[in-house]
Design a protein around this motif. Structure first.
Motif, short mmCIF file in Angstrom:
data_model
loop_
_atom_site.label_atom_id
_atom_site.label_comp_id
_atom_site.label_asym_id
_atom_site.label_seq_id
_atom_site.Cartn_x
_atom_site.Cartn_y
_atom_site.Cartn_z
N GLU A 157 -75.17 -15.48 75.92
CA GLU A 157 -75.07 -15.61 77.38
C GLU A 157 -73.76 -15.02 77.89
O GLU A 157 -73.71 -14.43 78.96
N ALA A 158 -72.71 -15.15 77.10
CA ALA A 158 -71.43 -14.55 77.49
C ALA A 158 -71.54 -13.03 77.54
O ALA A 158 -70.99 -12.38 78.45
N ASP A 194 -73.51 -12.14 80.69
CA ASP A 194 -72.71 -12.31 81.91
C ASP A 194 -71.69 -11.19 82.06
O ASP A 194 -71.49 -10.67 83.17
N ALA A 195 -71.05 -10.82 80.95
CA ALA A 195 -70.06 -9.73 81.01
C ALA A 195 -70.73 -8.42 81.39
O ALA A 195 -70.18 -7.62 82.17
N TRP A 196 -71.91 -8.16 80.84
CA TRP A 196 -72.68 -6.96 81.19
C TRP A 196 -73.02 -6.96 82.67
O TRP A 196 -72.91 -5.94 83.36
N LEU A 197 -73.43 -8.13 83.20
CA LEU A 197 -73.82 -8.22 84.60
C LEU A 197 -72.62 -7.99 85.53
O LEU A 197 -72.76 -7.37 86.58
N VAL A 198 -71.46 -8.47 85.13
CA VAL A 198 -70.26 -8.23 85.94
C VAL A 198 -70.03 -6.73 86.13
O VAL A 198 -69.76 -6.26 87.24
N ASP A 199 -70.17 -5.97 85.05
CA ASP A 199 -69.92 -4.53 85.12
C ASP A 199 -71.07 -3.76 85.77
O ASP A 199 -70.87 -2.66 86.28
N ASN A 251 -78.68 -12.82 92.79
CA ASN A 251 -77.61 -12.77 91.79
C ASN A 251 -76.67 -13.95 92.06
O ASN A 251 -75.98 -13.99 93.08
N SER A 252 -76.63 -14.90 91.13
CA SER A 252 -75.80 -16.10 91.29
C SER A 252 -74.44 -15.88 90.64
O SER A 252 -74.22 -16.23 89.48
N SER A 253 -73.55 -15.26 91.38
CA SER A 253 -72.16 -15.06 90.94
C SER A 253 -72.08 -14.43 89.56
O SER A 253 -71.23 -14.80 88.73
N ASN A 254 -72.99 -13.49 89.29
CA ASN A 254 -73.02 -12.74 88.03
C ASN A 254 -73.24 -13.63 86.81
O ASN A 254 -72.85 -13.28 85.69
N ASP A 255 -73.87 -14.79 87.02
CA ASP A 255 -74.32 -15.63 85.91
C ASP A 255 -75.76 -15.22 85.60
O ASP A 255 -76.68 -15.47 86.40
N HIS A 256 -75.96 -14.60 84.45
CA HIS A 256 -77.25 -13.98 84.15
C HIS A 256 -78.39 -15.00 84.12
O HIS A 256 -79.44 -14.79 84.76
#
Length: 362
Positions: free
Chosen positions: A148-149, A152-157, A171-176
């Motif tokens: 999940e980490a 989430d990191a992929w979604l941030v970028d 998109n909930s604050s880039n929490d996948h």
């Protein structure tokens, strides 16, 4: 004295060449492959002529500077080309079949021909599977293996090129995982409006996802690979039903169209039967399916050795014979760093990823 020679098409090398041609011709992703940077799946065969286990795909970003109208000096005000690279590693892929109790002695060529269709079908099925795996992948890691980490990191970028259902607000604050929970069975089906939103995201992302240009036609297209249940919902949409009546035969005859494809707003939507289902991750535990809008250089295919056949005829005291095929290649989703280095803050270069409801038929 007359000499006996092998008939055309009966030597292993000729058979291998024919196999590779037929394999490419029948491959469902063949229309999207090409050696240039205008292809959705860019193919490189550099390693067929030299040794090595990896090759590099280069990205040169488009120029964005303003026009110099002559009122200022051009020298010293040149625009720099932003270049990035993606390293792809190749590996061995192979399989074999065995044939028992031949009623008559068979030549090596006979064995190859007997197994050709089965081995070709296997090779193409595995290609579809790895394309799907790469479309879903998280910075080079298979989706199911990514933490999940990692997601989430992929979604941030990649937030500028990922859509959860019908609205960017899902998109909930880039929490996948939390964002997937916002995909429901009613509002978040694949629709023409959602596809147009994905297209606008592609063209406004930084860097932009570049549509491909068809040779001989002044048209630009994106290609969308869709989960079959999401494709079902799109196909049954009244707007799409009407739009398909207006798709001209000329459009359908271009090389990107395949049987059953849909066309909407400069996008060709292709159903992928084997697209992975994300089970129970949506709102109220619904299944979610991937929908991937692809532009130029979405995927890279590196080939070191093309498919080649092998035979073995001395198994089980001569009662069992086998034929196999092998290739050395690799397929990656193209990712380029958006930070200070090639691998910093990786972005999916040619893809907008969508997650939509994939509720099974009742």
């Amino acid at each position: 004295m007359a000499q006996t020679t092998a008939a055309a098409g009966l030597t292993p090398q000729q058979w291998d060449d024919k196999f590779f041609r037929e394999y490419l011709r029948n491959n469902p992703f063949k229309p999207y492959m090409g050696k240039g940077t205008n292809s959705i799946i860019q193919v490189k065969e550099d390693l067929t002529k030299k040794r090595g286990d990896s090759l590099t795909f280069a990205l040169v970003n488009k120029l964005t500077g303003s026009v110099n109208d002559g009122t200022s000096k051009l020298e010293g005000n040149e625009e720099s080309l932003g270049s990035r690279s993606h390293k792809l590693t190749v590996g061995l892929r192979r399989n074999a079949v065995s044939v028992l109790e031949f009623e008559e002695q068979k030549s090596a060529i006979g064995l190859r021909n007997a197994a050709k269709d089965q081995l070709m079908d296997w090779a193409m099925e595995k290609d579809v599977e790895r394309v799907v795996e790469q479309l879903y992948s998280i910075n080079g890691t298979a989706y199911g293996s990514a933490s999940e980490a990692n997601k989430d990191a992929w979604l941030v970028d990649n937030a500028d090129r990922v859509l959860f259902g019908a609205a960017k607000a899902n998109n909930s604050s880039n929490d996948h995982s939390a964002s997937l929970l916002n995909v429901d069975a009613t509002s978040d089906k694949l629709t023409p409006e959602a596809l147009s939103l994905m297209k606008r995201m592609a063209l406004s992302a930084s860097p932009k996802v570049r549509p491909i240009r068809l040779e001989g036609m002044n048209r630009r297209y994106f290609v969308v690979f869709a989960h079959p249940l999401a494709f079902r919902d799109l196909k049954n949409n009244a707007t799409i039903v009407q739009a398909q009546r207006e798709v001209t035969l000329t459009k359908q005859n271009n090389k990107l169209f395949q049987g059953g494809d849909l066309e909407w707003d400069g996008m060709i939507i292709h159903e992928v039967d084997d697209m992975t289902t994300l089970s129970g991750v949506g709102a109220a535990g619904i299944d979610v399916g991937g929908v991937f809008l692809c532009g130029a250089q979405a995927l890279g295919l590196g080939i070191s050795k093309r498919w080649k056949s092998t035979t073995k005829t001395e198994n089980d005291y001569g009662n069992e014979s086998g034929c196999g095929i092998r290739a050395i290649d690799g397929l990656d989703k193209m990712t380029f760093g958006s930070g200070s280095a090639d691998t910093d803050d990786l972005k999916d270069h040619g893809i907008v990823t969508g997650y939509f409801a994939a509720v099974a038929d009742s």
